[in-house]
Design an enzyme around this catalytic site. Sequence first.
Site, PDB file in Angstrom:
ATOM      1  CB  SER A  19      -0.581  -0.040   0.862  1.00 21.64           C
ATOM      2  OG  SER A  19      -0.209   0.151   2.423  1.00 21.64           O
ATOM      3  CE1 TYR A  60       0.059  10.005  14.745  1.00 23.23           C
ATOM      4  CE2 TYR A  60      -1.471   9.356  16.797  1.00 23.23           C
ATOM      5  CZ  TYR A  60      -1.005  10.658  16.139  1.00 23.23           C
ATOM      6  OH  TYR A  60       0.112  11.016  16.545  1.00 23.23           O
ATOM      7  CE  LYS A 193      16.077 -10.150  -7.503  1.00 25.87           C
ATOM      8  NZ  LYS A 193      17.068 -10.288  -8.434  1.00 25.87           N
ATOM      9  CB  THR A 194      10.151  -6.940 -12.571  1.00 29.21           C
ATOM     10  OG1 THR A 194      11.252  -8.421 -13.398  1.00 29.21           O
ATOM     11  CG2 THR A 194      11.379  -6.192 -13.157  1.00 29.21           C
ATOM     12  CB  VAL A 247       8.896  13.544  -7.280  1.00 27.15           C
ATOM     13  CG1 VAL A 247       8.044  13.186  -8.422  1.00 27.15           C
ATOM     14  CG2 VAL A 247       7.748  14.128  -6.147  1.00 27.15           C
ATOM     15  CB  CYS A 390     -11.429  23.974  12.711  1.00 28.37           C
ATOM     16  SG  CYS A 390     -13.239  23.188  12.222  1.00 28.37           S
ATOM     17  N   GLY A 392      -8.724  25.505  16.100  1.00 34.50           N
ATOM     18  CA  GLY A 392      -7.684  26.712  16.042  1.00 34.50           C
ATOM     19  C   GLY A 392      -8.071  27.983  16.168  1.00 34.50           C
ATOM     20  CG  HIS A 516     -11.544  22.356   7.262  1.00 25.83           C
ATOM     21  ND1 HIS A 516     -10.687  21.677   8.591  1.00 25.83           N
ATOM     22  CD2 HIS A 516     -12.580  22.170   9.420  1.00 25.83           C
ATOM     23  CE1 HIS A 516     -10.753  21.293  10.053  1.00 25.83           C
ATOM     24  NE2 HIS A 516     -12.532  21.707   9.901  1.00 25.83           N
ATOM     25  CD  GLU A 518      -8.232  22.864   6.556  1.00 29.01           C
ATOM     26  OE1 GLU A 518      -8.256  24.005   5.909  1.00 29.01           O
ATOM     27  OE2 GLU A 518      -8.495  21.908   7.079  1.00 29.01           O
TER      28      GLU A 518
HETATM   29  N1  GLN Z   1     -13.859  19.714  17.619  1.00 35.14           N
HETATM   30  C1  GLN Z   1     -14.633  21.026  16.992  1.00 35.14           C
HETATM   31  C2  GLN Z   1     -15.780  20.983  16.518  1.00 35.14           C
HETATM   32  O1  GLN Z   1     -16.578  20.505  16.827  1.00 35.14           O
HETATM   33  C3  GLN Z   1     -13.911  21.450  16.069  1.00 35.14           C
HETATM   34  C4  GLN Z   1     -14.331  20.527  14.788  1.00 35.14           C
HETATM   35  C5  GLN Z   1     -12.418  21.030  14.370  1.00 35.14           C
HETATM   36  O2  GLN Z   1     -11.727  21.067  14.203  1.00 35.14           O
HETATM   37  N2  GLN Z   1     -12.806  20.277  12.837  1.00 35.14           N
HETATM   38  O3  GLN Z   1     -16.471  21.831  16.561  1.00 35.14           O
END
Ligand code: GLN
Length: 547
Positions: A19, A60, A193-194, A247, A390, A392, A516, A518
């Site tokens: 994997s 994790y 090795k193939t 890369v 969030c 944060g 979020h 990101e």
């Molecule tokens: N644990 C927080 C909540 O449920 C923030 C969730 C998160 O950061 N995605 O509001």
Amino acid sequence: MKRPASTTKHLFVTGGVVSSLGKGITAASLALLLKRRGYRVRIQKLDPYLNVDPGTMSPYQHGEVYVTEDGAETDLDLGHYERFAEIECSQASNFTTGRIYSTVIARERRGEYLGETVQVIPHVTDEIKAAIRTLDDPEADIAITEIGGTVGDIESLPFLEAIRQFRNEIGADNALCLHLTLVPYIRAAGEMKTKPSQQSVGILREIGIIPDLLVCRCERPMDEEHFRKLALFCNVRRELVFAEEDVKHTIYEVPLELARQDLDKYVLELFGFHVSDLRLDDWQRMVERLIKPGAGKVEIAVVGKYIKLRDAYKSIYEALIHGGAAHDAEVVLRPVEAEELEADRKAAARRFAGCSGILVPGGFGDRGIEGKIAAVQYAREHKLPFLGICLGMQCAVIEFARHVCGLPEANSREFAGRTPDPVISLMANQEQVEDKGGTMRLGAYPCRLLAQSRAAAAYGALEVRERHRHRYEFNNQYREAMSRHGLRFSGLSPDGELVEIVELPEHPWFVACQFHPEFKSGPLRPHPLFRDFVGAAIENSTSKGEK
Ligand code: GLN
């Protein structure tokens, strides 16, 4: 033979030997190349585990949970699809064994199988084929379906069987199989090795699938002899064996490398499509900038609790890299374990020495919370650019309440149910709900920005849509008091009820958002908040350098 209902051609991506070979990046790269040849591409991932979606899995176990615009909690490979190919994913882009079985079992309970014995073949495989067919669309030329897991695993069998049937039904001209495999270098023998590839293609053949294209992950360049051997033993034409070497600098090199070997051109030929020109100049320029950034380096700390596994904050790390590219700078990531900051008051100063910005990402549960709050405090007091996402943002609000507004016990109800000052809490109508899974705010919501704010300056707009994944919200009872102490509420839901962005006007750059950002960043479209955050960090590092 049954003909396809639509004209969409299907390409399946399977993986062999081990994997983590990067099937997602390979599939996403191919999607990008085909799009850049002018074709309309759809893409999805089928995952063989039993969770209905990855939303309940620890980062994790499975890396980050990627959230789509329509609120699906999905596999992180969908992030690669959106970042590389700019194809917007949805609920139809990720099916798991759990989701397939839930549908089959619900149907059985409703009596829809009319007395039949419900079995893996044909009922489960039919449902998998239905999932694949969700990509059929007169508007789509090519549908790519990535099969998670490794060929040979018990779990992936129904998926491979479904592909075999699907291919028979729509005809071999309309369906291709690309197998991604590993050609390891054995140091003791000094050879590549193939054999593992031969064996994994053997397993596919036993199931009735003969791959059309073979993409070989390798640490070192393969020579002509390896290509020929793989072609011979795996029953693939020599020109349809491709090398995907590790890369050197960035994963965004992968599409360029595959394009150099004409992978996309062969796929189009096999489908009987016209091979149009490939336009990749902007991608090429972006990769060159990432490899040789003209404006030097900037180091940014990411304070989280899943720091040991890079995939747990995949989209955040990528968005920071995109933000750096926007300034022609290299972002050096410094992952900081939140709990380390809880040791003593000097821990933050030690861990952040040399950093020019601090980011506190999202998360669930109370482990490391006090460390994250310490990180916010350090950024606020030392005027280090800060981006909170969030959880944060929730930590930023708690920190401000405790240390600026004089509410020493301020907290979130998530971590301290009995706190006298729940500055973060569930919305009033959710306090009674037992099933927390049902109360999560998921997917894109509109957000109105305050003119003249840092957020509005970054976006260059006054209304945006951003993706959410959380239960708790800013508690409006504290809005007035915090505002009086200098916290600016620069992003709100259109009805004004939900706080989406807070910032500190007196700080060089301190912005925290409940959503979020990101998930919407890409190498060719860096997210405005990440871009401005990294910009502020660069300014911070140069001004320090000048002192
Ligand atoms: N644990 C927080 C909540 O449920 C923030 C969730 C998160 O950061 N995605 O509001």
